[in-house]
Design an enzyme around this catalytic site. Structure first.
Site: not given
Length: 635
Positions: A35, A114, A172, A473, A546
């Site tokens: 929740g 939990d 409550d 590169l 690549s």
């Protein structure tokens, strides 16, 4: 006056044995609490542990002491501290990691997870839900149905949890008002039906005050249903449901302690297996008969879903880890293309086309995920267009594996339908997924056997097929050196073909750009072409930047051991920029050229290249000579 009855040691031992026997045969319910933040998940679990007498005296004393430090709402104990074990959790008053706790009652054993309520920890919630039989969805009575309520409910439904308990908490704080409870239940029902949850149980509770937790509360006289513990003790568990399904067991280990024993060990996912049953091993399809079902306690006449056993066959057939043993008359499918729901759990976005490890049961294969068909908005359930998935995103996409795997839809079998994706380089778990079905083209397209093999093609050319993969590169000199290598091999009467990065983008890959996803698809296609050419016995030379290790590894994995030769043309970027004959670096520096490797897109240097060429220390001709010597020196 009657004489007192004294209990003998034998009677006491009988009582203990009877108690242990009863405890041994209790069913186990795995459930989660989930929740939104501060809905009271940790407090509820702490209350369950406390009321079921699962807290030792020293734990209780420590809990009371810690509760005084953090302060409580008029209570002596902060029950959430029983579960929130991380220092950060206690400091912030939130749940971060999934916390598992065990407790039991006279009627059943429980493992409860939990789960965190914050959206950023949704991936942790998925982990907890993946093994649960039931989900307790908590809602703060003051706040009603929130975004995380919807998110967690949707995930629970997707993860196959059919038992949903809606716990409207903190009653409550709203004076146990029935109208508030009813309004929340009505709102949740409308949402639940929209995502396919047809049934759920709603209970008004107060985790802090204990209302309707382990006994009926006088404060909710208007509620006539079960209290929470009654529901948990009475709901049907998955192991009971799985026993009625066809027999399935994924092989975890081939048990061969000596030459007289050969068995196949694993946990039974569904169904029942008995001595004498006819079984089929998948994906090979070989059949046999169960000779025996063995456990540490000896042989069994039968074993059921959830038990870990070793199965021995009457005859010797091939079976290994990752295979699935099933009933011979009702086996699962095997396929290599699927539709799946994917929950992305990594900080880095999903890259369509990149190869990941896919683990399903005991099977591990390489897999790629295509761009999502759509992403799901968990608030509105709308299907949104998406090119990728980011952290905590949920989408539907096509998944392709490098070989067929044995599976069943997740809704029928979690073990054979649920998978995780793992990054090949970092070994991080990046996603969890649920298979829906295999794609028809996966069943209709078969590999056509040919009579002339790749070895025969290569032998006719008097050479060994190779793929020489130049990487480096832009401006490093890859194309120059690759061209010299091909010229040198051609003069030696070797059969070659050169695939250059720029050239393939004029034809085969002209539809691709330079985004990360497009770069990956570019290399995948080139890798497939290079593999076909190597099947023809050629020495294939490729010159591509690549930039990503994962894609270079993907191509390597397409070929036989020793056939992929990675050549790292190692040139410092400042040197590459000086050679910038195409003016690309200048455009990238000025912002005119986006996603340029080395400037605003990364280059991942090879870690174990077969050949490294330092272009600052040797000429292109010297580099070509070195590469040819390596190629021809080992055959």
């Amino acid at each position: 006056m009657t004489d007192p009855v004294y209990r003998t040691d034998a009677l006491i031992a009988e009582d203990i044995e009877a108690y242990l026997e009863k405890h041994r045969h209790k069913t186990m319910l795995r459930f989660i609490t989930c929740g939104s933040v501060d809905d009271g998940k940790s407090t509820l679990i702490g209350r369950l542990l406390y009321d079921s007498k699962m807290i030792f005296e020293d734990q209780l004393a420590s809990l009371e002491s810690d509760s005084k430090k953090v302060g409580t709402q008029g209570q002596d104990i902060d029950f959430a501290l029983l579960v929130d074990g991380l220092a950060a959790e206690r400091e912030q008053g939130i749940t971060i990691d999934v916390a598992y706790r065990f407790f039991s009652t006279e009627n059943r054993k429980f493992i409860v997870a939990d789960c965190p309520g914050h959206e950023q920890y949704t991936r942790n919630m998925v982990t907890g839900a993946s093994t649960a039989d039931l989900a307790v969805i908590l809602i703060d009575a003051r706040k009603g149905v929130l975004t995380q309520t919807r998110r967690h409910s949707f995930l629970c439904h997707q993860l196959g949890i059919s038992n949903i308990l809606l716990a409207v908490n903190k009653m409550d704080l709203v004076d146990y008002d029935q109208a508030t409870f009813d309004a929340i239940v009505d709102e949740y029902r409308d949402f639940a039906q929209s995502i396919g949850i047809s049934d759920f149980t709603a209970i008004p509770i107060s985790g802090l005050a204990g209302d309707n937790i382990t006994s009926a509360s006088a404060n909710t006289s208007w509620y006539a249903g079960e209290h929470l513990m009654q529901h948990l003790e009475g709901v049907e568990v998955r192991s009971e449901i799985n026993q009625a399904k066809p027999f399935r067991m994924a092989v975890q280990w081939v048990n061969r302690p000596n030459l007289d024993f050969r068995g196949f060990s694993g946990q039974i996912a569904t169904g029942v297996v008995r001595k004498g049953d006819s079984v089929r091993v998948l994906p090979s399809g070989k059949t046999s008969t169960v000779k025996s079902v063995v456990t540490l306690d000896g042989e069994l006449d039968q074993a059921i879903a959830g038990q870990s056993v070793t199965i021995c066959f009457d005859d010797e057939i091939d079976c290994s880890r990752g295979d699935v043993i099933a009933g011979a008359d009702n086996p699962p499918e095997a396929a290599d293309q699927f539709e799946a729901t994917i929950v992305w759990m990594d900080d880095e976005d999903m890259i369509p086309g990149r190869a990941y490890w896919l683990q399903l049961g005991t099977q591990t294969v390489a897999a790629t995920v295509q761009a999502p068909k759509y992403e799901i908005n968990v608030n509105t359930m709308d299907q949104l267009a998406a090119k990728t998935l980011s952290l905590n995103s949920i989408g539907v996409a096509e998944v392709t594996t490098d070989r067929s795997i044995v599976f069943e839809p997740y809704t029928e079998n979690r073990t054979l339908g649920g998978f995780v994706l793992i990054d090949k380089l970092t070994n991080r778990t990046v996603a969890a997924g649920m298979l829906h079905f295999s794609l028809r083209r996966a069943q209709n397209v078969h590999w056509q056997a040919v009579d002339i093999t790749r070895d025969q093609h290569a032998a006719m050319k008097n050479q060994r097929a190779r793929v020489v993969w130049f990487t480096g590169l832009s401006g490093s000199g890859k194309s120059t050196i690759a061209n010299l290598v091909e010229k040198k091999l051609h003069r030696m009467n070797r059969h070659t073909f050169l695939l250059d990065g720029d050239n393939v983008r004029h034809g085969l890959n002209k539809d691709l750009g330079f985004t990360e996803a497009d770069r990956i698809e570019n290399i995948r296609r080139v890798g497939e072409v290079a593999k076909l050419m190597s099947d023809a016995g050629l020495i294939v030379i490729t010159a591509f930047i690549s930039p990503f290790r994962a894609e270079r590894q993907m191509v390597r994995s397409m070929l036989l051991d020793g056939e992929f030769i990675e050549v790292f043309v190692d040139t410092p970027i400042e040197v590459a920029e000086e050679r910038d004959v195409k003016g690309l670096y200048k455009k990238a520096r000025s912002g005119e050229l986006k996603n340029f490797t080395g400037i605003d897109s990364p280059y991942e240097t090879p870690q174990n290249a077969e050949i490294r060429i330092d272009t600052t220390a040797m000429t292109p001709q010297e580099a070509a000579d070195k590469i040819v010597d390596v190629l021809l020196g080992d055959g």
